[in-house]
Scaffold this motif. Structure first.
Motif, PDB file in Angstrom:
ATOM      1  N   LYS A   2       0.835  -1.193   0.000  1.00 27.03           N
ATOM      2  CA  LYS A   2       0.000   0.000   0.000  1.00 27.03           C
ATOM      3  C   LYS A   2       0.873   1.248   0.000  1.00 27.03           C
ATOM      4  O   LYS A   2       1.994   1.239   0.502  1.00 27.03           O
ATOM      5  N   ASN A   3       0.330   2.316  -0.551  1.00 33.72           N
ATOM      6  CA  ASN A   3       1.040   3.590  -0.555  1.00 33.72           C
ATOM      7  C   ASN A   3       1.070   4.188   0.842  1.00 33.72           C
ATOM      8  O   ASN A   3       0.160   3.977   1.640  1.00 33.72           O
ATOM      9  N   GLU A   4       2.100   4.933   1.109  1.00 31.00           N
ATOM     10  CA  GLU A   4       2.236   5.632   2.382  1.00 31.00           C
ATOM     11  C   GLU A   4       1.859   7.090   2.168  1.00 31.00           C
ATOM     12  O   GLU A   4       2.211   7.693   1.152  1.00 31.00           O
ATOM     13  N   PHE A   5       1.135   7.663   3.125  1.00 32.96           N
ATOM     14  CA  PHE A   5       0.697   9.057   3.037  1.00 32.96           C
ATOM     15  C   PHE A   5       1.206   9.839   4.229  1.00 32.96           C
ATOM     16  O   PHE A   5       1.389   9.288   5.318  1.00 32.96           O
ATOM     17  N   CYS A  28       1.986  11.442  -1.031  1.00 34.68           N
ATOM     18  CA  CYS A  28       1.902   9.995  -1.144  1.00 34.68           C
ATOM     19  C   CYS A  28       3.239   9.481  -1.648  1.00 34.68           C
ATOM     20  O   CYS A  28       3.846  10.081  -2.534  1.00 34.68           O
ATOM     21  N   TYR A  29       3.692   8.369  -1.073  1.00 34.40           N
ATOM     22  CA  TYR A  29       4.949   7.774  -1.510  1.00 34.40           C
ATOM     23  C   TYR A  29       4.671   6.656  -2.495  1.00 34.40           C
ATOM     24  O   TYR A  29       4.049   5.655  -2.169  1.00 34.40           O
ATOM     25  N   TYR A  30       5.092   6.849  -3.750  1.00 37.16           N
ATOM     26  CA  TYR A  30       5.077   5.800  -4.773  1.00 37.16           C
ATOM     27  C   TYR A  30       6.524   5.328  -4.892  1.00 37.16           C
ATOM     28  O   TYR A  30       6.946   4.469  -4.163  1.00 37.16           O
ATOM     29  N   ASP A  31       7.271   5.917  -5.802  1.00 36.96           N
ATOM     30  CA  ASP A  31       8.717   5.700  -5.876  1.00 36.96           C
ATOM     31  C   ASP A  31       9.456   6.861  -5.232  1.00 36.96           C
ATOM     32  O   ASP A  31      10.647   6.809  -4.987  1.00 36.96           O
ATOM     33  N   TRP A  33       8.148  10.888  -3.010  1.00 38.64           N
ATOM     34  CA  TRP A  33       7.004  11.605  -2.464  1.00 38.64           C
ATOM     35  C   TRP A  33       6.371  12.477  -3.543  1.00 38.64           C
ATOM     36  O   TRP A  33       7.042  13.245  -4.215  1.00 38.64           O
ATOM     37  N   CYS A  34       5.053  12.356  -3.717  1.00 40.62           N
ATOM     38  CA  CYS A  34       4.296  13.126  -4.705  1.00 40.62           C
ATOM     39  C   CYS A  34       3.170  13.875  -4.001  1.00 40.62           C
ATOM     40  O   CYS A  34       2.551  13.351  -3.075  1.00 40.62           O
ATOM     41  N   GLU A  36      -0.399  14.995  -3.424  1.00 39.05           N
ATOM     42  CA  GLU A  36      -1.720  14.452  -3.735  1.00 39.05           C
ATOM     43  C   GLU A  36      -2.839  15.457  -3.505  1.00 39.05           C
ATOM     44  O   GLU A  36      -3.976  15.219  -3.890  1.00 39.05           O
ATOM     45  N   ALA A  63      -9.707   5.365  -3.347  1.00 40.23           N
ATOM     46  CA  ALA A  63      -9.018   4.078  -3.194  1.00 40.23           C
ATOM     47  C   ALA A  63     -10.036   2.946  -3.010  1.00 40.23           C
ATOM     48  O   ALA A  63      -9.832   1.844  -3.515  1.00 40.23           O
TER      49      ALA A  63
END
Length: 66
Positions: A2-5, A28-31, A33-34, A36, A63
C-alpha cells in the motif's frame, strides 16, 4: 504494498500568498514523495482538519472505489 501518506502543515504564516496564511499538503509515496492535494487555512489547526478531511473525502474514497 500500500502507498504511504503524510500530511505537512506550514507553521509559518504566508499572508502575502493567500488570504488564509497556513498551507497544507498531502503527500503519497510511490517511488518518491508526490503531492496528492493541498490547500490554505486560517490556522494551523484548521489546516490539519482540512487536510485530513481532504484525505478522507478524496483519497480514501477513491481508493475504495478502484
Amino acid at each position: 504494498m500500500k502507498n504511504e501518506f503524510k500530511i505537512e502543515i506550514g507553521l509559518t504564516p504566508h499572508n502575502h500568498d493567500n488570504i488564509n496564511p497556513y498551507y497544507w499538503t498531502i503527500f503519497c509515496y510511490y517511488d518518491d514523495w508526490c503531492n496528492e492535494g493541498f490547500g490554505w487555512s486560517k490556522t494551523p489547526e484548521e489546516a490539519w482538519y482540512s487536510a485530513f478531511s481532504y484525505y478522507q473525502k478524496y483519497i480514501i474514497t477513491n481508493a475504495n472505489n478502484v
